[in-house]
Design a protein around this motif. Structure first.
Motif, PDB file in Angstrom:
ATOM      1  N   THR A 218      10.622  -3.939   6.438  1.00  0.00           N
ATOM      2  CA  THR A 218      11.080  -2.870   7.342  1.00  0.00           C
ATOM      3  C   THR A 218      12.573  -3.008   7.629  1.00  0.00           C
ATOM      4  O   THR A 218      13.317  -2.039   7.619  1.00  0.00           O
ATOM      5  CB  THR A 218      10.281  -2.907   8.671  1.00  0.00           C
ATOM      6  OG1 THR A 218       8.897  -2.792   8.352  1.00  0.00           O
ATOM      7  CG2 THR A 218      10.664  -1.753   9.590  1.00  0.00           C
TER       8      THR A 218
ATOM      9  N   GLY B 207       0.830  -1.204   0.000  1.00  0.00           N
ATOM     10  CA  GLY B 207       0.000   0.000   0.000  1.00  0.00           C
ATOM     11  C   GLY B 207       0.863   1.252   0.000  1.00  0.00           C
ATOM     12  O   GLY B 207       2.088   1.181  -0.007  1.00  0.00           O
ATOM     13  N   PRO B 208       0.217   2.439   0.049  1.00  0.00           N
ATOM     14  CA  PRO B 208       0.942   3.707  -0.001  1.00  0.00           C
ATOM     15  C   PRO B 208       1.975   3.863   1.118  1.00  0.00           C
ATOM     16  O   PRO B 208       3.009   4.490   0.935  1.00  0.00           O
ATOM     17  CB  PRO B 208      -0.164   4.754   0.142  1.00  0.00           C
ATOM     18  CG  PRO B 208      -1.425   4.061  -0.253  1.00  0.00           C
ATOM     19  CD  PRO B 208      -1.244   2.629   0.116  1.00  0.00           C
ATOM     20  N   SER B 209       1.712   3.235   2.279  1.00  0.00           N
ATOM     21  CA  SER B 209       2.647   3.376   3.409  1.00  0.00           C
ATOM     22  C   SER B 209       3.779   2.345   3.342  1.00  0.00           C
ATOM     23  O   SER B 209       4.650   2.305   4.207  1.00  0.00           O
ATOM     24  CB  SER B 209       1.884   3.206   4.724  1.00  0.00           C
ATOM     25  OG  SER B 209       1.370   1.885   4.789  1.00  0.00           O
ATOM     26  N   GLY B 210       3.752   1.487   2.312  1.00  0.00           N
ATOM     27  CA  GLY B 210       4.785   0.457   2.192  1.00  0.00           C
ATOM     28  C   GLY B 210       4.448  -0.827   2.921  1.00  0.00           C
ATOM     29  O   GLY B 210       5.261  -1.734   3.013  1.00  0.00           O
ATOM     30  N   LYS B 211       3.212  -0.907   3.446  1.00  0.00           N
ATOM     31  CA  LYS B 211       2.811  -2.112   4.184  1.00  0.00           C
ATOM     32  C   LYS B 211       2.198  -3.143   3.221  1.00  0.00           C
ATOM     33  O   LYS B 211       1.404  -2.775   2.350  1.00  0.00           O
ATOM     34  CB  LYS B 211       1.777  -1.727   5.248  1.00  0.00           C
ATOM     35  CG  LYS B 211       1.339  -2.893   6.111  1.00  0.00           C
ATOM     36  CD  LYS B 211       0.235  -2.502   7.086  1.00  0.00           C
ATOM     37  CE  LYS B 211      -0.267  -3.736   7.831  1.00  0.00           C
ATOM     38  NZ  LYS B 211      -1.408  -3.476   8.700  1.00  0.00           N
TER      39      LYS B 211
ATOM     40  N   HIS C  90      -2.312  -0.834  -4.437  1.00  0.00           N
ATOM     41  CA  HIS C  90      -3.541  -0.161  -4.009  1.00  0.00           C
ATOM     42  C   HIS C  90      -4.560  -0.135  -5.141  1.00  0.00           C
ATOM     43  O   HIS C  90      -4.228   0.172  -6.288  1.00  0.00           O
ATOM     44  CB  HIS C  90      -3.235   1.267  -3.536  1.00  0.00           C
ATOM     45  CG  HIS C  90      -4.296   1.792  -2.622  1.00  0.00           C
ATOM     46  ND1 HIS C  90      -5.374   2.496  -3.087  1.00  0.00           N
ATOM     47  CD2 HIS C  90      -4.460   1.675  -1.277  1.00  0.00           C
ATOM     48  CE1 HIS C  90      -6.163   2.806  -2.052  1.00  0.00           C
ATOM     49  NE2 HIS C  90      -5.633   2.318  -0.953  1.00  0.00           N
TER      50      HIS C  90
ATOM     51  N   GLU D 249       3.342  -1.882  -6.241  1.00  0.00           N
ATOM     52  CA  GLU D 249       2.203  -1.071  -5.782  1.00  0.00           C
ATOM     53  C   GLU D 249       0.927  -1.882  -5.992  1.00  0.00           C
ATOM     54  O   GLU D 249       0.714  -2.419  -7.083  1.00  0.00           O
ATOM     55  CB  GLU D 249       2.114   0.237  -6.581  1.00  0.00           C
ATOM     56  CG  GLU D 249       3.174   1.246  -6.194  1.00  0.00           C
ATOM     57  CD  GLU D 249       3.075   2.547  -6.978  1.00  0.00           C
ATOM     58  OE1 GLU D 249       3.405   3.596  -6.396  1.00  0.00           O
ATOM     59  OE2 GLU D 249       2.682   2.514  -8.156  1.00  0.00           O
TER      60      GLU D 249
ATOM     61  N   GLN E 135       5.940  -7.746   6.624  1.00  0.00           N
ATOM     62  CA  GLN E 135       6.197  -6.324   6.870  1.00  0.00           C
ATOM     63  C   GLN E 135       7.534  -6.136   7.601  1.00  0.00           C
ATOM     64  O   GLN E 135       8.309  -5.231   7.291  1.00  0.00           O
ATOM     65  CB  GLN E 135       5.059  -5.709   7.695  1.00  0.00           C
ATOM     66  CG  GLN E 135       5.197  -4.194   7.783  1.00  0.00           C
ATOM     67  CD  GLN E 135       4.041  -3.551   8.521  1.00  0.00           C
ATOM     68  OE1 GLN E 135       3.168  -4.224   9.064  1.00  0.00           O
ATOM     69  NE2 GLN E 135       4.030  -2.234   8.525  1.00  0.00           N
TER      70      GLN E 135
END
Length: 222
Positions: free
Chosen positions: A218, A79-83, A123, A121, A214
């Motif tokens: 990270t 997603g947009p937050s990288g999750k 989303h 990506e 994740q």
């Protein structure tokens, strides 16, 4: 002309890094492939596109995608937050003939020895053709991660052996989970029943939980 299998790890990583920042549409155009309208019917399309570009030859065979390099390929929608947006499918779970199975000899262990993660990506608001490919991560499980995976696998396999496959939910396991793996709930396969005889159940697959993948991303990207 689709790319050949990479000769070595260096060539594989070079190809993966060269894809970073490119849209799925551009890559599909380069490979003469059509971008689907949506991924409902073509759930595995993104993974197949990346496999083609990197020269993976295993297809759906129960082995690593780059067996000669000891590397499994996993695309991961973020997603947009990288999750990560969803759990990651590892392989089909055996529901019969599991006497004497060990973690070390399992397909899950084999596939997760070394993984090339390719974030994409994912989303829904981004048209498929415009979704960009992220920076690849080559990962090997740490001793701690290996221990967690082994513990979950052993607990799940014990429940399957005891004929309790239908009582296993996605909440079982800290990092690894068992979920139905079939196009619909009508699909059935042989499984061990509670009394030790053969019964029927939905086919199952092993999946990595979102929090686990994740953590991998990270650690790689800080």
């Amino acid at each position: 002309m689709h790319p050949q299998e990479p000769k070595d790890l260096h060539e594989l990583m070079e190809r993966a890094h060269n894809m970073a920042g490119i849209s799925l549409g551009s890559l599909a155009h380069e490979l003469n492939l059509t971008v689907p309208e949506n991924l409902k019917r073509d759930k595995g399309w993104v993974g197949q596109l990346i496999e083609t570009q990197l020269g993976a030859m295993a297809g759906s065979k129960p082995e690593q995608d780059f067996l000669h390099l000891g590397v499994e390929l996993k695309t991961i929608p973020i997603g947009p937050s990288g999750k990560p947006l969803e759990t990651t499918y590892v392989c089909v779970a055996p529901l019969t003939n599991i006497q004497g199975h060990t973690w070390e000899a399992s397909l899950v262990c084999h596939k997760l020895q070394q993984v090339l993660w390719v974030p994409v990506e994912g989303h829904r608001s981004i048209p498929i053709a415009e979704r960009r490919i992220g920076t690849p991560v080559l990962w090997q499980p740490s001793p701690e991660q290996q221990a967690l995976l082994k513990q979950d696998w052993e607990e799940i396999m014990e429940l399957i052996a005891l004929g309790k496959v239908d009582s296993i939910t996605a909440r079982h396991g800290e990092v690894l989970q068992l979920r139905p793996k079939a196009a619909n709930s009508q699909a059935l396969t042989q499984s061990i029943a509670a009394d030790g005889t053969m019964g029927l159940s939905n086919p199952r697959g092993f999946y990595l939980k979102i929090a686990f993948t994740q953590d991998i991303l990270t650690q790689a990207f800080g």
